[in-house]
Design an enzyme around this catalytic site. Structure first.
Site, PDB file in Angstrom:
ATOM      1  N   VAL A  52       0.853  -1.296   0.159  1.00  0.00           N
ATOM      2  CA  VAL A  52       0.044   0.075  -0.244  1.00  0.00           C
ATOM      3  C   VAL A  52       0.746   1.272   0.012  1.00  0.00           C
ATOM      4  CG1 VAL A  52      -1.728   1.367   1.374  1.00  0.00           C
ATOM      5  CG2 VAL A  52      -2.123  -1.203   1.210  1.00  0.00           C
ATOM      6  N   ASP A  71      10.518   3.433   6.760  1.00  0.00           N
ATOM      7  CA  ASP A  71      10.024   2.010   7.006  1.00  0.00           C
ATOM      8  C   ASP A  71      11.038   1.666   8.147  1.00  0.00           C
ATOM      9  OD1 ASP A  71       8.064  -0.243   5.500  1.00  0.00           O
ATOM     10  OD2 ASP A  71       9.375  -0.869   6.984  1.00  0.00           O
ATOM     11  N   THR A 121      -2.206  -3.878   9.459  1.00  0.00           N
ATOM     12  CA  THR A 121      -3.506  -4.245  10.594  1.00  0.00           C
ATOM     13  C   THR A 121      -4.079  -5.665  10.421  1.00  0.00           C
ATOM     14  OG1 THR A 121      -5.289  -3.205   9.173  1.00  0.00           O
ATOM     15  CG2 THR A 121      -4.238  -1.954  10.868  1.00  0.00           C
ATOM     16  N   THR A 156      -6.517  -0.664   6.970  1.00  0.00           N
ATOM     17  CA  THR A 156      -7.594  -0.867   7.285  1.00  0.00           C
ATOM     18  C   THR A 156      -7.976  -1.114   8.728  1.00  0.00           C
ATOM     19  OG1 THR A 156      -7.717  -2.303   5.547  1.00  0.00           O
ATOM     20  CG2 THR A 156      -9.271  -2.995   6.913  1.00  0.00           C
ATOM     21  N   CYS A 296      -7.250  -9.050   2.366  1.00  0.00           N
ATOM     22  CA  CYS A 296      -8.459  -8.053   2.590  1.00  0.00           C
ATOM     23  C   CYS A 296      -9.858  -8.721   2.802  1.00  0.00           C
ATOM     24  CB  CYS A 296      -8.632  -7.149   1.308  1.00  0.00           C
ATOM     25  SG  CYS A 296      -7.381  -5.933   1.110  1.00  0.00           S
ATOM     26  N   ARG A 367       1.786 -15.238   1.829  1.00  0.00           N
ATOM     27  CA  ARG A 367       1.534 -15.063   3.320  1.00  0.00           C
ATOM     28  C   ARG A 367       0.355 -15.504   3.641  1.00  0.00           C
ATOM     29  NH1 ARG A 367       3.679  -9.221   3.714  1.00  0.00           N
ATOM     30  NH2 ARG A 367       2.315  -9.151   1.672  1.00  0.00           N
TER      31      ARG A 367
END
Length: 466
Positions: A52, A71, A121, A156, A296, A367
């Site tokens: 993202v 990061d 998240t 999210t 998602c 993953r």
């Protein structure tokens, strides 16, 4: 103490302050960017450079913003500094396109006017939302940001998270007050890995802010990089909810066709033919059965059901849909076992080659692939499993799935092929030629129905699909 000069007040020099506001606090005075020209001159920091955050950082840099990509993962940052696309969705050339720098130094956050947080998240083992990454990122950002900054969350979350989790963490770390000393917005990510037609610029961006002024500011920022335009949500909570609802709706629809396929199988009715026939009606929605993996669809519903349950309402339909889709890997394993039995194979002496291990076609992300659950069930029957995926390196396959990875695709001596993830590279398989390399009486488990059943039967396969 904080003083604010609003849009229509007069500055000390007697001139009208048109669409600007100035914040004065113990940390100094910062110009608030609210007109189009000022926004174009802003510095943007993107916190979290995953699938993202990295496209966001690159997109803003390509639109002539000065961008800082931050990061905590040193390996990721080192690769990006070397010009390597760590997501596989962009290109190595685009990583250095524009005025963009990558860093693990949090101190550079202080240089930004807009700070966009795009951290993971996940859900925990009990399917509860884990917002610890947001809290950690907010603590870091809060300790470095300057007064007048705008912080935009893209991760999210469930409705209310920006207000109840992000803002307190920012305020505690900064000793500033949201809405006075700094500003907050929310814009849910709509990234689609592996989909070149629906990148950052191509998908309408939902935006929100803690008040109308911040909303317009955030909208103007995103309008400068999103060709498809923006949708102004009336509140942050609406924007937060829309993200989880988008994917919960898909989860519900996929659960319906998954359950339908299981029911029609027991009725000995061709489920794919049923969907094709039903699809001739103008208002029928085309969903197909399959494994529901990714970051998602199998995750976002839990954010909504968690928050809803806190308020005393259990959304049973959403919970049931999750149970249905989570049961599909076991069903695929059952189809495989039945096919091997029909081919008169001894399970513990059988070899199954799994084609495609990532969670969806065209990407190498394993993953959150549900193929792993299928393999785990088959291994309980001591079936020998091998895997091949053109998007995933052999070492990763071996570590993640605990199976042997084929360096080069070979069908020799294999008893069954499972086409789990239908990458484009597999769609043109010559089944007649493949069958000559396989053991006698082979099986083909075509999970999503990507191949022709008649062609498989003519090539001598026992064919199964959802």
């Amino acid at each position: 103490m904080t003083t604010t000069i609003s849009d229509t007040e007069t500055r000390g020099d007697g001139q009208a302050s048109d669409r600007h506001s100035v914040q004065t606090s113990d940390k100094g005075t910062t110009l608030r960017h609210t007109d189009d020209q000022s926004i174009r001159e802003a510095t943007i920091c993107v916190v979290g450079l995953g699938y993202v955050g990295l496209p966001l950082a690159v997109g803003f840099a390509q639109s002539n913003y000065r961008v800082i990509g931050y990061d905590i993962d040193e390996s990721t940052v080192e690769q990006l500094q070397a010009g390597v696309d760590t997501t596989g969705d962009l290109s190595d050339d685009s990583i250095q396109d524009g005025e963009i720098s990558y860093t693990t130094s949090a101190s550079q956050i202080s240089e930004a006017d807009y700070i966009i947080i795009a951290v993971p998240t996940p859900i925990d083992e009990d399917n509860q939302p884990d917002l610890s990454y947001i809290e950690s990122a907010a603590t870091t950002v809060g300790s470095k940001m300057n007064p007048g900054s705008t912080v935009i969350l893209e991760s999210t979350v469930y409705p209310g998270s920006t207000r109840d989790v992000l803002v307190p963490a920012l305020e505690d770390a900064s000793d500033l007050t949201a809405g006075e000393d700094f500003f907050v917005g929310y814009s849910p990510e709509r990234a689609t890995p592996g989909d070149e037609e629906h990148g950052l610029a191509d998908v309408v961006k939902v935006v929100s802010g803690q008040n109308k002024k911040v909303l317009n500011d955030v909208a103007t920022l995103y309008e400068s990089v999103v060709d498809a335009g923006v949708h102004r949500a009336p509140s942050i909570e609406v924007a937060e909810a829309c993200k989880v609802v988008e994917n919960t709706q898909r989860d519900l629809n996929i659960a319906f066709v998954n359950e339908l396929s299981m029911a029609l199988e027991r009725l000995d009715v061709d489920g794919q033919a049923v969907l094709e026939a039903a699809g001739t009606k103008w208002n029928f929605h085309d969903y197909r059965p399959g494994l529901v993996g990714g970051h998602c669809i199998p995750v976002d519903p839990y954010f909504f059901t968690y928050r809803s349950a806190q308020e005393g309402f259990e959304p049973e339909l959403m919970q049931t849909s999750r149970k249905v889709n989570e049961s599909v890997p076991d069903h695929v394993a059952e189809l495989t076992i039945k096919a091997l039995n029909e081919c008169h194979k001894t399970l513990r002496e059988s070899r199954v080659l799994v084609l495609g291990l990532s969670y969806k076609p065209g990407v190498g992300d394993i993953r959150s692939s549900k193929v792993e659950a299928v393999i785990d069930t088959l291994q309980e029957y001591e079936i020998d499993i091998e895997g091949f995926d053109p998007f995933v390196d052999d070492e990763t396959i071996q570590e993640q799935f605990g199976i042997e990875a084929q360096e080069r695709l070979s069908f020799e001596g294999v008893d069954a092929i499972m086409l789990a993830t239908p990458h484009e590279e597999f769609e043109q398989l010559d089944l007649e030629a493949v069958s000559t390399e396989l053991a006698d009486d082979p099986a083909l488990i075509d999970v999503t129905g990507a191949l022709e059943e008649d062609a498989a039967a003519e090539a001598g396969f026992v064919y199964r699909r959802l």
